[in-house]
Structure formats: structure tokens, C-alpha cells
Design a protein around this motif. Sequence first.
Motif, PDB file in Angstrom:
ATOM      1  N   LEU A   1      53.087  42.219 -43.920  1.00  0.00           N
ATOM      2  CA  LEU A   1      51.743  41.905 -44.392  1.00  0.00           C
ATOM      3  C   LEU A   1      50.838  41.396 -43.266  1.00  0.00           C
ATOM      4  O   LEU A   1      49.736  40.925 -43.519  1.00  0.00           O
ATOM      5  CB  LEU A   1      51.819  40.843 -45.492  1.00  0.00           C
ATOM      6  CG  LEU A   1      52.617  41.247 -46.717  1.00  0.00           C
ATOM      7  CD1 LEU A   1      52.828  40.059 -47.624  1.00  0.00           C
ATOM      8  CD2 LEU A   1      51.903  42.359 -47.464  1.00  0.00           C
TER       9      LEU A   1
ATOM     10  N   GLN B   1      51.243  38.749 -41.456  1.00  0.00           N
ATOM     11  CA  GLN B   1      51.092  37.312 -41.630  1.00  0.00           C
ATOM     12  C   GLN B   1      52.188  36.613 -40.821  1.00  0.00           C
ATOM     13  O   GLN B   1      53.179  37.223 -40.442  1.00  0.00           O
ATOM     14  CB  GLN B   1      51.259  36.930 -43.102  1.00  0.00           C
ATOM     15  CG  GLN B   1      50.297  37.581 -44.028  1.00  0.00           C
ATOM     16  CD  GLN B   1      49.024  36.790 -44.195  1.00  0.00           C
ATOM     17  OE1 GLN B   1      49.007  35.588 -44.006  1.00  0.00           O
ATOM     18  NE2 GLN B   1      47.960  37.487 -44.534  1.00  0.00           N
TER      19      GLN B   1
ATOM     20  N   ALA C   1      56.849  38.607 -43.926  1.00  0.00           N
ATOM     21  CA  ALA C   1      55.489  38.277 -43.500  1.00  0.00           C
ATOM     22  C   ALA C   1      54.923  39.307 -42.526  1.00  0.00           C
ATOM     23  O   ALA C   1      53.747  39.641 -42.579  1.00  0.00           O
ATOM     24  CB  ALA C   1      55.471  36.896 -42.873  1.00  0.00           C
TER      25      ALA C   1
ATOM     26  N   ASP D   1      55.252  33.941 -40.773  1.00  0.00           N
ATOM     27  CA  ASP D   1      56.243  33.389 -41.693  1.00  0.00           C
ATOM     28  C   ASP D   1      56.118  31.858 -41.708  1.00  0.00           C
ATOM     29  O   ASP D   1      56.103  31.229 -40.654  1.00  0.00           O
ATOM     30  CB  ASP D   1      57.637  33.817 -41.235  1.00  0.00           C
ATOM     31  CG  ASP D   1      58.722  33.480 -42.222  1.00  0.00           C
ATOM     32  OD1 ASP D   1      58.456  32.743 -43.183  1.00  0.00           O
ATOM     33  OD2 ASP D   1      59.849  33.954 -42.024  1.00  0.00           O
TER      34      ASP D   1
ATOM     35  N   GLN E   1      56.367  30.318 -51.677  1.00  0.00           N
ATOM     36  CA  GLN E   1      56.532  29.923 -50.282  1.00  0.00           C
ATOM     37  C   GLN E   1      57.977  29.567 -49.971  1.00  0.00           C
ATOM     38  O   GLN E   1      58.400  29.615 -48.823  1.00  0.00           O
ATOM     39  CB  GLN E   1      55.652  28.713 -49.965  1.00  0.00           C
ATOM     40  CG  GLN E   1      54.180  28.962 -50.090  1.00  0.00           C
ATOM     41  CD  GLN E   1      53.395  27.683 -49.933  1.00  0.00           C
ATOM     42  OE1 GLN E   1      53.673  26.884 -49.045  1.00  0.00           O
ATOM     43  NE2 GLN E   1      52.417  27.479 -50.793  1.00  0.00           N
TER      44      GLN E   1
ATOM     45  N   GLN F   1      61.233  36.196 -46.535  1.00  0.00           N
ATOM     46  CA  GLN F   1      59.814  36.558 -46.538  1.00  0.00           C
ATOM     47  C   GLN F   1      59.626  37.728 -45.580  1.00  0.00           C
ATOM     48  O   GLN F   1      60.192  37.728 -44.501  1.00  0.00           O
ATOM     49  CB  GLN F   1      58.957  35.384 -46.063  1.00  0.00           C
ATOM     50  CG  GLN F   1      59.075  34.152 -46.904  1.00  0.00           C
ATOM     51  CD  GLN F   1      58.287  34.236 -48.198  1.00  0.00           C
ATOM     52  OE1 GLN F   1      57.302  34.953 -48.283  1.00  0.00           O
ATOM     53  NE2 GLN F   1      58.722  33.492 -49.195  1.00  0.00           N
TER      54      GLN F   1
ATOM     55  N   TRP G   1      51.062  34.578 -48.781  1.00  0.00           N
ATOM     56  CA  TRP G   1      50.332  35.729 -48.253  1.00  0.00           C
ATOM     57  C   TRP G   1      48.971  35.934 -48.914  1.00  0.00           C
ATOM     58  O   TRP G   1      48.284  36.905 -48.671  1.00  0.00           O
ATOM     59  CB  TRP G   1      51.164  36.993 -48.407  1.00  0.00           C
ATOM     60  CG  TRP G   1      51.642  37.187 -49.811  1.00  0.00           C
ATOM     61  CD1 TRP G   1      50.954  37.741 -50.849  1.00  0.00           C
ATOM     62  CD2 TRP G   1      52.892  36.797 -50.356  1.00  0.00           C
ATOM     63  NE1 TRP G   1      51.686  37.721 -52.002  1.00  0.00           N
ATOM     64  CE2 TRP G   1      52.900  37.143 -51.725  1.00  0.00           C
ATOM     65  CE3 TRP G   1      54.025  36.179 -49.826  1.00  0.00           C
ATOM     66  CZ2 TRP G   1      53.976  36.894 -52.552  1.00  0.00           C
ATOM     67  CZ3 TRP G   1      55.093  35.937 -50.664  1.00  0.00           C
ATOM     68  CH2 TRP G   1      55.061  36.297 -52.004  1.00  0.00           C
ATOM     69  N   SER G   2      48.527  34.990 -49.738  1.00  0.00           N
ATOM     70  CA  SER G   2      47.272  35.188 -50.475  1.00  0.00           C
ATOM     71  C   SER G   2      46.050  34.638 -49.747  1.00  0.00           C
ATOM     72  O   SER G   2      44.958  34.676 -50.280  1.00  0.00           O
ATOM     73  CB  SER G   2      47.370  34.546 -51.856  1.00  0.00           C
ATOM     74  OG  SER G   2      47.479  33.148 -51.733  1.00  0.00           O
TER      75      SER G   2
END
Length: 119
Positions: free
Chosen positions: A57, A59, A54, A61, A47, A52, A14-15
Motif C-alpha cells: 500500500l 505505507q 504496508a 509498517d 494496527q 501487515q 493504512w487509512s
Amino acid sequence: MRQSLLIISRQSPWSGPSAREALDIALAGGAFDLPIGVLFLDDGVLQLVPVQHAATLRQKDLSANLQALPMFGVEALYVSARSVQERGLDAQALILAAEVLEDDALAALIDRYDQVITL
């Protein structure tokens, strides 16, 4: 003679785009039958965490794509023992079966590959 490629993935999922880019390179190379290895190092081991969140955020997955690596012929998967330990993870609970390597084995791994990409 085909050149072997090691992709070192050091970023959390997620960075930013680095984790996805490393995965895309591995999948593309695997589709062309290149000898590819992937090393999850530092925050890259995040990861491989099974759950997760995701969507929270905003994002995508990565877990489905990560699990596709062996189907694309990318079976040489490695994870840093120190990175797993520092983040309080259990190497046996990761979503991919990866060889856990101690620090002294990481240098030998990198030396085995013709080309190395770090993302």
C-alpha cells in the motif's frame, strides 16, 4: 501534578496519518514520563494484526513502533473486545499484549484519565 493522557486510536494503519500520529503522541509523551494509556478501538485494532503488508500500500509498517511503546514507558495498552470480535481477530494473536475490555469497562477506563485524545 502531571496530567494522565489516554490516546484512543480508531483508524486502521493504512487509512491515513491518524494511526501514526496517535503512535507519535504516545511515544513522545512516554519519553517525558507522562502517564499515558492507549486504547485501540474500532478499526484501530487492525494496527495490531501481526502480518501487515504496508509496502503493498506504499505505507510504512507501524509494528516496530508499536512494539516500542513499552520501552518508552507506555505500558497501559487496551483493546476493545467488541472491535476485535467484529473484525474476526483473535485477541491472543495481536502483536502487543493489551488488556481486552468489554464495552462497559471502556467508559470506566476513559473516566480514569485526565485528558483524552481521539484519532
